[in-house]
Design a protein around this motif. Sequence first.
Motif, PDB file in Angstrom:
ATOM      1  N   MET A  40       0.808  -1.210   0.000  1.00  0.00           N
ATOM      2  CA  MET A  40       0.000   0.000   0.000  1.00  0.00           C
ATOM      3  C   MET A  40       0.848   1.269   0.000  1.00  0.00           C
ATOM      4  O   MET A  40       0.315   2.331  -0.245  1.00  0.00           O
ATOM      5  N   ARG A  41       2.124   1.138   0.292  1.00  0.00           N
ATOM      6  CA  ARG A  41       2.954   2.335   0.390  1.00  0.00           C
ATOM      7  C   ARG A  41       2.997   3.160  -0.887  1.00  0.00           C
ATOM      8  O   ARG A  41       2.937   4.387  -0.821  1.00  0.00           O
ATOM      9  N   PRO A  42       3.102   2.543  -2.074  1.00  0.00           N
ATOM     10  CA  PRO A  42       3.166   3.374  -3.280  1.00  0.00           C
ATOM     11  C   PRO A  42       1.874   4.114  -3.613  1.00  0.00           C
ATOM     12  O   PRO A  42       1.892   5.063  -4.382  1.00  0.00           O
ATOM     13  N   ILE A  43       0.769   3.705  -3.023  1.00  0.00           N
ATOM     14  CA  ILE A  43      -0.500   4.381  -3.275  1.00  0.00           C
ATOM     15  C   ILE A  43      -0.558   5.635  -2.401  1.00  0.00           C
ATOM     16  O   ILE A  43      -0.451   5.540  -1.179  1.00  0.00           O
ATOM     17  N   PRO A  44      -0.714   6.804  -2.996  1.00  0.00           N
ATOM     18  CA  PRO A  44      -0.839   8.009  -2.166  1.00  0.00           C
ATOM     19  C   PRO A  44      -2.057   7.894  -1.260  1.00  0.00           C
ATOM     20  O   PRO A  44      -3.131   7.461  -1.692  1.00  0.00           O
ATOM     21  N   ALA A  45      -1.891   8.264  -0.017  1.00  0.00           N
ATOM     22  CA  ALA A  45      -2.973   8.104   0.962  1.00  0.00           C
ATOM     23  C   ALA A  45      -4.219   8.882   0.564  1.00  0.00           C
ATOM     24  O   ALA A  45      -5.333   8.449   0.828  1.00  0.00           O
ATOM     25  N   ILE A  46      -4.036  10.006  -0.073  1.00  0.00           N
ATOM     26  CA  ILE A  46      -5.192  10.813  -0.461  1.00  0.00           C
ATOM     27  C   ILE A  46      -6.025  10.098  -1.523  1.00  0.00           C
ATOM     28  O   ILE A  46      -7.220  10.351  -1.670  1.00  0.00           O
ATOM     29  N   ALA A  47      -5.401   9.168  -2.248  1.00  0.00           N
ATOM     30  CA  ALA A  47      -6.142   8.378  -3.233  1.00  0.00           C
ATOM     31  C   ALA A  47      -7.090   7.391  -2.555  1.00  0.00           C
ATOM     32  O   ALA A  47      -7.972   6.831  -3.212  1.00  0.00           O
ATOM     33  N   LEU A  48      -6.929   7.185  -1.260  1.00  0.00           N
ATOM     34  CA  LEU A  48      -7.800   6.279  -0.522  1.00  0.00           C
ATOM     35  C   LEU A  48      -9.091   6.942  -0.048  1.00  0.00           C
ATOM     36  O   LEU A  48      -9.945   6.294   0.550  1.00  0.00           O
ATOM     37  N   VAL A  49      -9.244   8.225  -0.312  1.00  0.00           N
ATOM     38  CA  VAL A  49     -10.441   8.940   0.139  1.00  0.00           C
ATOM     39  C   VAL A  49     -11.726   8.291  -0.380  1.00  0.00           C
ATOM     40  O   VAL A  49     -12.653   8.055   0.402  1.00  0.00           O
ATOM     41  N   PRO A  50     -11.849   7.970  -1.672  1.00  0.00           N
ATOM     42  CA  PRO A  50     -13.098   7.335  -2.116  1.00  0.00           C
ATOM     43  C   PRO A  50     -13.375   6.007  -1.415  1.00  0.00           C
ATOM     44  O   PRO A  50     -14.522   5.711  -1.072  1.00  0.00           O
ATOM     45  N   VAL A  51     -12.332   5.223  -1.178  1.00  0.00           N
ATOM     46  CA  VAL A  51     -12.512   3.952  -0.473  1.00  0.00           C
ATOM     47  C   VAL A  51     -12.936   4.205   0.970  1.00  0.00           C
ATOM     48  O   VAL A  51     -13.817   3.520   1.494  1.00  0.00           O
ATOM     49  N   ALA A  52     -12.313   5.186   1.606  1.00  0.00           N
ATOM     50  CA  ALA A  52     -12.673   5.508   2.992  1.00  0.00           C
ATOM     51  C   ALA A  52     -14.109   5.994   3.089  1.00  0.00           C
ATOM     52  O   ALA A  52     -14.813   5.669   4.054  1.00  0.00           O
TER      53      ALA A  52
END
Length: 156
Positions: A1-13
């Motif tokens: 998961m490290r290469p995925i920018p955390a802000i890209a997880l907003v829709p999933v969250a």
Amino acid sequence: MRPIPAIALVPVAILLFPSDESGIVSITITASLFPVLISTRHAVRALPTIWEDAVRTLGASRRDVLLRVVFPGILPGVLGGLSVGVGVAWICLISAEMISGRLGVGYRTWQAYTIVDYPAVFVGMITIGVLGFATSGLVELAGRRVTRWLPRGVTR
């Protein structure tokens, strides 16, 4: 998961967490966790093995090696990662508040932007900067207190 920018997880969250706050907290934790873990890993790998060998030769147990050699030896690296992690956490927290939040400085700053209230936008930006500076200073202060044994201001 490290290469995925955390802000890209907003829709999933947004999909996984029913409340805005829990999604924002999960994004912030995910973002700040990796700098701390990576710097801790590098700090452990950078420890000279001769330190452990020397302490073992003097009769230290595994626990003594861990508490008296490894933990103090990795503290500067862990604190460096924590400093980076706090900065990344602020970036993701403010971004997540702007995208999916209903509370917080990021949300208020974004709302001020959408209604073209530029003075409030600048107040939000200054507030974010002051809060970021304060938390960074707290990490620095805690790091200095925890690592009092390190020499300070030594130049080569």
